[in-house]
Scaffold this motif. Structure first.
Motif, mmCIF file in Angstrom:
data_model
loop_
_atom_site.group_PDB
_atom_site.id
_atom_site.type_symbol
_atom_site.label_atom_id
_atom_site.label_comp_id
_atom_site.label_asym_id
_atom_site.label_seq_id
_atom_site.Cartn_x
_atom_site.Cartn_y
_atom_site.Cartn_z
ATOM 1 N N ARG A 271 10.024 80.584 80.766
ATOM 2 C CA ARG A 271 11.394 80.058 80.826
ATOM 3 C C ARG A 271 12.082 80.217 79.482
ATOM 4 O O ARG A 271 13.242 80.644 79.414
ATOM 5 C CB ARG A 271 11.359 78.567 81.186
ATOM 6 N N ARG B 43 4.543 78.864 82.607
ATOM 7 C CA ARG B 43 5.929 78.862 83.078
ATOM 8 C C ARG B 43 6.911 78.404 82.008
ATOM 9 O O ARG B 43 7.995 78.957 81.870
ATOM 10 C CB ARG B 43 6.045 77.958 84.320
ATOM 11 N N ASP B 44 6.522 77.414 81.215
ATOM 12 C CA ASP B 44 7.451 76.906 80.205
ATOM 13 C C ASP B 44 7.772 77.971 79.157
ATOM 14 O O ASP B 44 8.911 78.087 78.708
ATOM 15 C CB ASP B 44 6.868 75.653 79.533
ATOM 16 N N THR B 45 6.762 78.754 78.775
ATOM 17 C CA THR B 45 7.006 79.810 77.799
ATOM 18 C C THR B 45 7.864 80.916 78.409
ATOM 19 O O THR B 45 8.794 81.423 77.775
ATOM 20 C CB THR B 45 5.668 80.379 77.289
#
Lengths: 150, 406
Positions: free
Chosen positions: A53, A49-51
Motif C-alpha cells: 500500500r 499488504r501494508d508495505t
C-alpha cells in the motif's frame, strides 16, 4: 390491491438491487489471477499488504536497500488495475487515484509511471532497476520476479 | 524479444517534459550526473478549472447576482517535480487564481520545496521539507485549488473560507513529517514552522484595508496528526495552527497591533466502495490586540459540516452537505453585533445546504454542478460585497464548473 402494491414494491426492490449489482460488476471483468512483479534485481521476493500500500500510494519512495522504487500502473479504468488494487491493496481505485492527486498537487510526492498494456508492463519492469508492477499470470515470464504475499 | 527496444507505451501519469525543465532545476541536474538518470524522474502536471457562479442575491466571486452570473472563477496550476537522488524530491507549483475581487489571477508560487527523506523503511518514513509548503489543515487544504481533489466546486466555506484564504494556505519555512506504518494503519504526523502568507484579503475582511498600514507575517506554526485505518476506510485527523502577524501603522492611527489566529480542526471520514461520510469540526480563536484605534478584540468562532457523497453509474457522484459557521460563539445570532451598530446580524453566521453533482467522463475531465441554499453571510467575500448592509440574509447560489488536468 394490497397484493399489487406489494408486487410493485418487490419490483422496485429488485431493480434497485440489480442496479447495485450491475454497477459493482461493471467495475471490471473478473480478471485472471493478478501477480505482482518486480525487476529481477530487487533484493526481496515477498511483501506484506501494508508495505505494498505504501509503495503504490507513492508514500514509500525507496526499497529497504536504499534503491529508488519505480512504480508502474495500468490506466485507472483498466479491469486488471481494479482487480490488483482491490485484491492486493484492499482499497478502491478511486481512493488510490485521490491519494495520487493529493500527493502530486501538494508537492509531497510523485505520480506513478503509467503503461498502456500488460505487455508494456512486463517489458518495462524487466528492464528498469527498482521497478514494481502487476500483470495477469498468463503474461508472466522469467524476465521478472514474482512477488509473494508476506 | 529485445528487452532494450524503445517502449512507446510508457509515460508517467502526467507528462515527462525533460526539455521544459525550468532553469532552477538545471544546476541540480548537472551536479548529479553520477545518477542513473534523474531526468527520468522529471514530471509535469497541471490543472485548469472554469466556473460559472449565479446567485439571486449577494455576490460570490464577481457580479454573480447580475443576469448571466459571473465567470470570474478560474483556477490554473502547473507543477514540476524531480528526484535528483533516491531520497531527495524537488517540487514546485505555480498557481493563477481568479476569484471575483478576492483574487486577480496573478501567478504565484503555490509551493516550492526541497523534501529530504532521511529515513525510509518498511515501518516508518521520516523527512524534512524546506521552502514554501502547503499547510496540512483538515482534509482538503493542501490541494484546495485542485477541483479533482474537492468533493464539490466550493469547499465547505465554514472551514475552508475563501475570503481570507491566504492565512491558512501555505508557509515559508521548515516542515518535519513522520509516517509510522502499523498493522493495517498509518499514522502521519507533520509539524511546520515558518512565515504564513498574510495578504490583503485579511485586512479587507478585518476592515483595515482602508487604513494606511499593513500586516507583516510573524513566525507561525502548523501541525497535523492523521490516522488512516485499513487503507483509508477510516481516516481521523487533528490539525492545529498558530498564525501571527504584526500590524505596522505608519502614523498614530490606528496604531501598531497584533493579529493572532489559532484554529483547531477535528476531522473524520468513512469510505465505503460507493459512498463516503465526512465530518469536520473547527474552533478558531481570533484576536486583534494593541491597536490604539479600537479596543482589543478576542473571540472564538465555530465551524462544522457533515457531508455524504455517493458514487453511481461508475463515473458520477452526488453529494449533500450541511455546513455551519458562527463568527463568535458568544454571539451566535449576531444580535449583539448588530445592537452595537457594527453591521447586520446575519453577517455573523452562515448555514449552507449544498447539493452537488460531479461527472467524470474521462480521467482528465470533470463537469460539476451544485446548488447552495445559504442563511447568513459570514463567509461571503466582503471584497465582492463592500457594503454589508446591502446583503441579503437568505440567498441561493448555483455553480457550474469544467475542470481539466494532466
Amino acid at each position: 390491491m394490497r397484493r399489487l402494491s406489494l408486487r410493485l414494491l418487490f419490483c422496485i426492490w429488485t431493480v434497485l438491487i440489480s442496479g447495485g449489482l450491475a454497477s459493482t460488476a461493471a467495475w471490471g471483468k473478473t480478471a485472471d489471477e493478478v501477480v505482482v512483479i518486480s525487476h529481477p534485481g530487487l533484493a526481496l521476493n515477498e511483501l506484506d499488504r501494508d508495505t505494498l500500500r505504501a509503495i503504490f500510494a507513492m508514500r514509500l519512495r525507496t526499497w529497504p536497500s536504499g534503491q529508488g522504487a519505480e512504480v508502474y500502473v495500468l490506466a485507472s479504468d483498466d479491469p486488471v488495475h481494479a482487480t490488483f488494487v482491490k485484491e492486493w491493496l484492499s482499497v478502491y481505485p478511486h481512493q488510490l487515484q485521490l491519494a495520487w492527486d493529493r500527493i502530486v498537487f501538494s508537492g509531497t510526492g510523485q505520480a506513478p509511471h503509467r503503461v498502456r498494456s500488460q505487455q508494456d508492463m512486463i517489458d518495462t519492469v524487466a528492464t528498469t532497476p527498482g521497478a514494481i508492477g502487476y500483470i495477469e499470470r498468463e503474461y508472466l515470464d522469467e524476465r521478472v520476479q514474482a512477488i509473494a504475499r508476506d | 524479444m529485445s528487452a532494450s527496444k524503445p517502449l512507446p507505451g510508457i509515460r508517467s501519469v502526467g507528462c515527462r517534459l525533460g526539455l521544459l525543465a525550468p532553469s532552477l532545476l538545471v544546476p541540480l541536474l548537472l551536479v548529479s550526473t553520477a545518477q542513473a538518470s534523474p531526468l527520468d524522474t522529471f514530471q509535469v502536471h497541471g490543472f485548469l478549472s472554469q466556473a460559472l457562479v449565479i446567485t439571486d442575491d449577494n455576490n460570490m466571486f464577481g457580479d454573480s447576482s447580475d443576469s448571466g452570473g459571473s465567470w470570474d472563477y478560474t483556477e490554473l496550476g502547473i507543477n514540476a517535480s524531480i528526484r535528483p537522488t533516491e531520497n531527495l524530491l524537488l517540487a514546485a507549483q505555480a498557481l493563477s487564481r481568479r476569484a471575483g475581487e478576492v483574487d486577480n489571477g496573478s501567478v504565484e508560487l503555490d509551493y516550492g520545496i526541497v523534501d529530504w527523506q532521511m529515513l525510509s523503511d518498511r515501518d516508518r518514513t521520516f523527512g524534512i521539507q524546506v521552502g514554501r509548503f502547503k499547510n496540512p489543515f483538515g482534509f482538503y487544504n493542501q490541494t484546495r485549488d485542485v477541483a479533482f481533489t474537492r468533493p464539490s466546486i466550493l469547499l465547505p466555506q465554514s472551514i475552508y473560507f475563501d475570503r481570507t484564504r491566504s492565512l491558512g494556505l501555505s508557509a515559508d519555512g521548515v516542515s518535519l513529517y513522520h509516517e509510522e506504518r502499523i498493522d493495517n494503519g498509518v499514522i502521519h504526523a507533520q509539524l511546520g514552522v515558518g512565515q504564513a502568507q498574510v495578504d490583503d484579503d485579511v485586512e479587507e475582511v478585518l476592515g483595515l484595508d482602508v487604513l494606511p498600514g499593513s500586516f507583516d507575517a510573524d513566525t507561525s506554526a502548523v501541525g497535523q496528526v492523521r490516522y488512516e485505518h485499513d487503507g483509508g476506510r477510516m481516516v481521523f485527523a487533528v490539525s492545529a495552527a498558530s498564525v501571527k502577524a504584526d500590524y505596522d501603522s505608519p502614523g498614530a492611527f490606528p496604531g501598531d497591533g497584533k493579529l493572532d489566529f489559532q484554529p483547531w480542526i477535528f476531522s473524520a471520514q468513512y469510505n465505503a466502495e460507493l459512498w463516503s461520510l465526512t465530518a469536520e469540526y473547527a474552533l478558531r480563536d481570533v484576536s486583534l490586540t494593541g491597536f490604539d484605534a479600537f479596543e482589543d478584540n478576542e473571540n472564538q468562532g465555530e465551524s462544522w459540516y457533515v457531508q455524504y457523497r455517493r458514487r453511481f453509474l461508475d463515473d458520477w457522484r452526488w453529494l449533500v452537505r450541511y455546513d455551519s459557521l458562527v463568527n463568535d460563539r458568544d454571539d451566535r445570532n449576531g444580535t449583539d453585533y448588530e445592537r452595537e451598530g457594527r453591521g447586520p446580524a446575519h453577517s455573523q453566521y452562515a448555514n449552507d445546504w449544498t447539493f452537488g453533482l460531479q461527472w467524470q467522463p474521462h480521467s482528465r475531465v470533470m463537469l460539476a454542478g451544485e446548488y447552495h441554499y445559504v442563511d447568513g453571510t459570514a463567509w461571503l467575500p466582503v471584497q465582492d460585497n463592500p457594503d454589508p448592509e446591502d446583503t441579503e440574509r437568505r440567498w441561493n447560489m448555483w455553480l457550474f464548473q469544467l475542470s481539466l488536468r494532466f
